[in-house]
Design a protein around this motif. Structure first.
Motif, PDB file in Angstrom:
ATOM      1  N   GLY A 141      12.878   6.891  11.995  1.00 31.75           N
ATOM      2  CA  GLY A 141      13.716   7.724  12.863  1.00 31.75           C
ATOM      3  C   GLY A 141      15.230   7.216  12.752  1.00 31.75           C
ATOM      4  O   GLY A 141      16.168   7.649  12.022  1.00 31.75           O
ATOM      5  N   PRO A 155       2.845  10.926  12.500  1.00 26.45           N
ATOM      6  CA  PRO A 155       2.041  12.134  13.256  1.00 26.45           C
ATOM      7  C   PRO A 155       0.714  11.634  13.939  1.00 26.45           C
ATOM      8  O   PRO A 155       0.235  12.575  14.262  1.00 26.45           O
ATOM      9  N   LYS A 208       8.043  12.200  23.425  1.00 29.21           N
ATOM     10  CA  LYS A 208       7.229  12.084  22.446  1.00 29.21           C
ATOM     11  C   LYS A 208       7.466  10.411  21.962  1.00 29.21           C
ATOM     12  O   LYS A 208       6.754  10.184  20.736  1.00 29.21           O
ATOM     13  N   SER A 209       7.959   9.552  22.544  1.00 22.95           N
ATOM     14  CA  SER A 209       8.142   8.254  22.257  1.00 22.95           C
ATOM     15  C   SER A 209       7.599   7.094  22.952  1.00 22.95           C
ATOM     16  O   SER A 209       7.590   7.379  24.331  1.00 22.95           O
ATOM     17  N   TYR A 263       8.708   7.282  12.813  1.00 19.71           N
ATOM     18  CA  TYR A 263       7.847   8.606  13.125  1.00 19.71           C
ATOM     19  C   TYR A 263       6.314   8.340  12.844  1.00 19.71           C
ATOM     20  O   TYR A 263       6.079   7.715  11.819  1.00 19.71           O
ATOM     21  N   THR A 305       7.932   7.564  17.434  1.00 16.54           N
ATOM     22  CA  THR A 305       8.212   8.781  17.808  1.00 16.54           C
ATOM     23  C   THR A 305       6.934   9.717  17.159  1.00 16.54           C
ATOM     24  O   THR A 305       6.884   9.605  15.967  1.00 16.54           O
ATOM     25  N   GLU A 306       6.324  10.652  18.034  1.00 16.13           N
ATOM     26  CA  GLU A 306       5.484  11.493  17.672  1.00 16.13           C
ATOM     27  C   GLU A 306       6.493  12.557  16.438  1.00 16.13           C
ATOM     28  O   GLU A 306       7.432  13.281  16.958  1.00 16.13           O
ATOM     29  N   HIS A 307       5.829  12.816  15.238  1.00 17.35           N
ATOM     30  CA  HIS A 307       6.624  13.734  14.430  1.00 17.35           C
ATOM     31  C   HIS A 307       5.577  14.134  13.513  1.00 17.35           C
ATOM     32  O   HIS A 307       4.462  13.751  13.301  1.00 17.35           O
ATOM     33  N   HIS A 308       5.977  15.412  12.924  1.00 17.42           N
ATOM     34  CA  HIS A 308       4.739  15.932  11.761  1.00 17.42           C
ATOM     35  C   HIS A 308       4.834  15.192  10.549  1.00 17.42           C
ATOM     36  O   HIS A 308       3.723  15.317   9.896  1.00 17.42           O
ATOM     37  N   GLU A 309       5.542  14.359  10.306  1.00 15.18           N
ATOM     38  CA  GLU A 309       5.480  13.228   9.288  1.00 15.18           C
ATOM     39  C   GLU A 309       5.755  11.782   9.473  1.00 15.18           C
ATOM     40  O   GLU A 309       6.925  11.934  10.284  1.00 15.18           O
TER      41      GLU A 309
END
Lengths: 323, 323, 323, 323
Positions: D69, D20, D43-44, D18, D61-65
């Motif tokens: 994954g 951000p 988002k990947s 992941y 993958t885009e993630h808040h932190e």
């Protein structure tokens, strides 16, 4: 027009170090660094690396404490030797002429302001390999030794000094050294300086003595030129109980891939593991490192330097880390 | 006492080559060797490697056939430039002064006996990296490019010549070059010679022209210093359709790890993959290779050289292998 | 669903070669390749490299001519040994069980269709370093030798064979080897094949015998993993009078950085100088080289292979180049 | 007779991390590590190194932190996939089957005791290079990129875990991993463990989480195999403003030449610069490091590891050093 540069000094020719453990020191240079003994006389053993062309580049002399015996510089001609001897004599720091030593002819000896003994000379004896040691690689004076991870040639010497700038100026004025890189304090004085007469970034470096002493040795350096050999020799050193002080790592200053180890007598030895960079520009402007740039000057990447690196020299002083 | 050596020439400063395929040649040096374009003017593109300190070290000029434009040597001082210009003028092979070119000031031009055009100069422009290209490694003029397997600096040039000895003698007498190694025929004439003014084994080499021509170029050479990079760039070259002429391999002469490739314009380019050895001895005795030693002189180990290596030069001649 | 793969064979465990010059052969592996003698018994000397974990990986047995003694493969379990012995017995090519040898327990021996003798075994003796040879690098069975350019471990064996496909099929069916790469003739028969049970590209290779003989050895291979070591050992070999057959160079097949040398007994030894590539894909599709791709299969870059490479094997045959 | 080993898992197939800062992370792997984007979806971003044979080995993958994954392991056969899925289902830690994802077919997902998500799969899509990217080196899926210092393939993953032994045992029992090396506490519990199903020393490592958290990522690792490339990429990283956490240096554990850097999303990435060593012994006895041996386990030579190395993982936790 500015004054023309001086071309009287050609190179670092040999170094004498003192060791309180002569045989252990000799064994280190022989078994680990693959150097050969050229000669023994009195308390001194004369050695060379397999691509050193002269009779010797290292003299190890038994002494009650480690340290520097002397440094020998070869001039670019016989005339240059006379000129430099006269000029240094005039500066009042001369010791005088000696008739010669094992491996070279007459030499003029003197002391730097810090007290390090230097001799300049012209006549040298070349190493002649015995039949069994000859190689079809005619530009190599003997075949590659089958022992240790053999160093190729003497590279440079690094001197501790009470006053870096004064000694740097002496090397410039008396001998024609050029200042290639400097570590600079806020008042623009030099904390350390790397000087050369050759295309190398340094034949001699001077660093401020953290103990405020005079005439001490920081390290001598032999050259590999190939990064893999630092990793190879590190194996030998660790597995044979020698203590690597730092490295492999890469300095910003001089771009040298380094490894530092104390030889059994206590003197620090650097092994130079890549070609670094060279200076061909005849008007090279001294590289000056200060402030925020200092961290990268000291370590570009890899191994850090321990505090000991900045204090310890030979002869070692009380209160200083001694191995 | 023998005469003192001359110290008037400091280094090989830049080279101009001709290319009938200007843009393809530029792309080769840019994309594969990671060099940068400094300037364009008229039919010429000025380039440099990332550790070249001057404005440019390579000029590629569009021309109907490949070959050498000129070679530039930098003197050790302004006075040395005047001295050399006067001495060469007196030899009767001078062309005359030019006011300068992109990247340098006034220069004195002349021709070697074989007709290769050389200029000597003192004033040079230094490369100033734009903010984004600066590096904390202050002794490196710009950061390492992120493209190709980037060469570090100009190393040397190798000239084909009708008469090796005559041109060798010219470089010695007119410019102070020292003969470091020679390949010697039975009559002691030179088949090839490697000469330098620096600690490198050669700044300029001269080899007999197998086609009996004059003024041709054998190759120019850029330097990596690390053996791995020859393997890396070989991947790029092979997989992008360039034809490696020879290498990686290692010469006995100069101890160079080499790779030879023809750039799209037809000129041969050497990539130097290790530090080789260097000469610090001011009284170096020329290494002479002949008879049974010749095989190891040419190839110490690894890749052989094809017959083409000994014949092909630029401009290419009829009857010669032309790619 | 396709049938599941067989996992009964784990690795190449050791190799026995014959030498008509036992002591010279031993000296080669000891002094140049830095291997150690583990044991002597009868006409055999047992040796290992410093990262070989077992008692021995090489047995050199005195014999009137060079060649292969036998190959030992270790199974993945005791049960696997029984299974493979039974299966091979059923194929009718078994020789039978032996009680064991220096360094291992009971083993089942058999012959490949071409006549090469193989044994499979489970019980092995591990090398236990004497106190003085231990290293703090616990995953290394002994410290790095201070002699030669020491190889790290046994890598693979390459067998000459009258019929490549038949022997390849035997290794696949009887032992679970997978065919990783093939050089393919116009009729899709295999000219050469590289097979493994491990993640290496090959533990065993089979090449067509140019002399039409059976049961001969092409080469055995020890591993360095670092490219610099091929250059280092080449110096030792050349300067000590050994004849490098080819290399350093890089194969396309297996991506191996190679150097080939004949040991004094006449057997060809490969030294593997880089990591090559490895195969983790459990459904690996055999790489097939043919036609225009063949040139790059054999040499990706660097040294060419001489004609001798394609003919000479041990024992040598009349009419064949014998050193 | 002891039980036979399990051979159901073949390799680490791909990793999802992941970030951000998706685009900055992609640019890092693309421009510095020379990886290519295979696909984008949602988002990947799917990426691979130039010697990775599958469609992708890294999913960002885009993630808040930042953080892990999932991990994908490929089985040795379709049957092995069914067996492992059933066994893990029975252990009660299964998540269940998914139909597949970009680059592979159906997969069975589950969580380790520490909560790291793993999937096992059999069907994979192979990367097919477009015409312009093909290479005559047929065992390489595409030509070497001309960008950055390109990594060759995915090597391993290192997971932080609340209880090393529990997770180590799970990998052994549920998946057939073998414990190659361990760092051992006084009570013989594992502080860290290196496990593999291949000849590599580790496909997965587990280290105790210094923050006492669960399910965090220590680092992912891509492989060079050549030491020079760590020095090369260090130049790129430093001169482009990336912060090298440690290295180049060499671990005792696994004998890996390492460099650690945080990618822009915050995840630690290791670059593996030499071949390390490999394990072919089917009865390998776990190497156990403790007490006085620990120092050499962590650093054999070169760069030290900062305290951050032992605490920081992703997702980062309050009180922890976050870049």
């Amino acid at each position: 027009m500015v004054q023309e540069p001086m071309f009287d000094i050609a190179q670092l020719a040999h170094i004498e170090i003192y060791s309180p453990k002569l045989e252990e020191s000799v064994a280190f240079f022989k078994d680990i660094l693959g150097m050969d003994e050229s000669h023994r006389e009195g308390k001194s053993v004369y050695m060379r690396a397999y691509e050193d062309h002269y009779h010797n580049t290292l003299i190890i002399t038994e002494h009650h404490e480690a340290g520097l015996g002397h440094i020998a510089l070869r001039t670019t001609s016989e005339q240059a030797l006379e000129r430099r001897a006269a000029a240094i004599e005039a500066l009042g720091c001369g010791i005088g002429w000696i008739d010669g030593d094992v491996g070279h002819g007459r030499a003029y000896q003197f002391r730097t302001p810090d007290g390090h003994k230097i001799e300049i000379l012209w006549d040298v004896d070349y190493y002649e390999a015995p039949e069994a040691e000859r190689t079809p690689l005619l530009n190599r004076p003997q075949r590659r030794p089958n022992r240790g991870v053999p160093v190729r040639r003497l590279d440079h010497i690094n001197l501790l000094s009470k006053e870096t700038d004064k000694n740097m100026a002496f090397l410039q004025e008396a001998l024609g050294f050029k200042v290639r890189e400097r570590i600079v304090a806020d008042d623009d004085s030099s904390i350390a300086a790397w000087l050369s007469v050759s295309n190398l970034v340094h034949d001699i470096a001077i660093m401020g003595d953290g103990m405020g002493e005079s005439g001490r040795l920081h390290h001598i350096c032999y050259w590999y030129g190939y990064p893999q050999h630092l990793s190879d020799v590190a194996d030998l050193l660790i597995e044979r109980g020698y203590d690597i002080e730092a490295g492999p790592g890469k300095h910003g200053v001089t771009q040298a891939a380094f490894l530092y180890v104390l030889e059994p007598g206590g003197n620090r030895v650097e092994l130079f593991g890549d070609p670094g960079y060279q200076i061909f520009d005849p008007a090279w402007k001294t590289i000056e490192w200060k402030g925020k740039d200092l961290e990268k000057a000291i370590i570009w990447h890899g191994s850090n330097l321990p505090q000991e690196f900045f204090n310890y020299g030979t002869p070692a002083r009380t209160g200083e880390l001694i191995k």
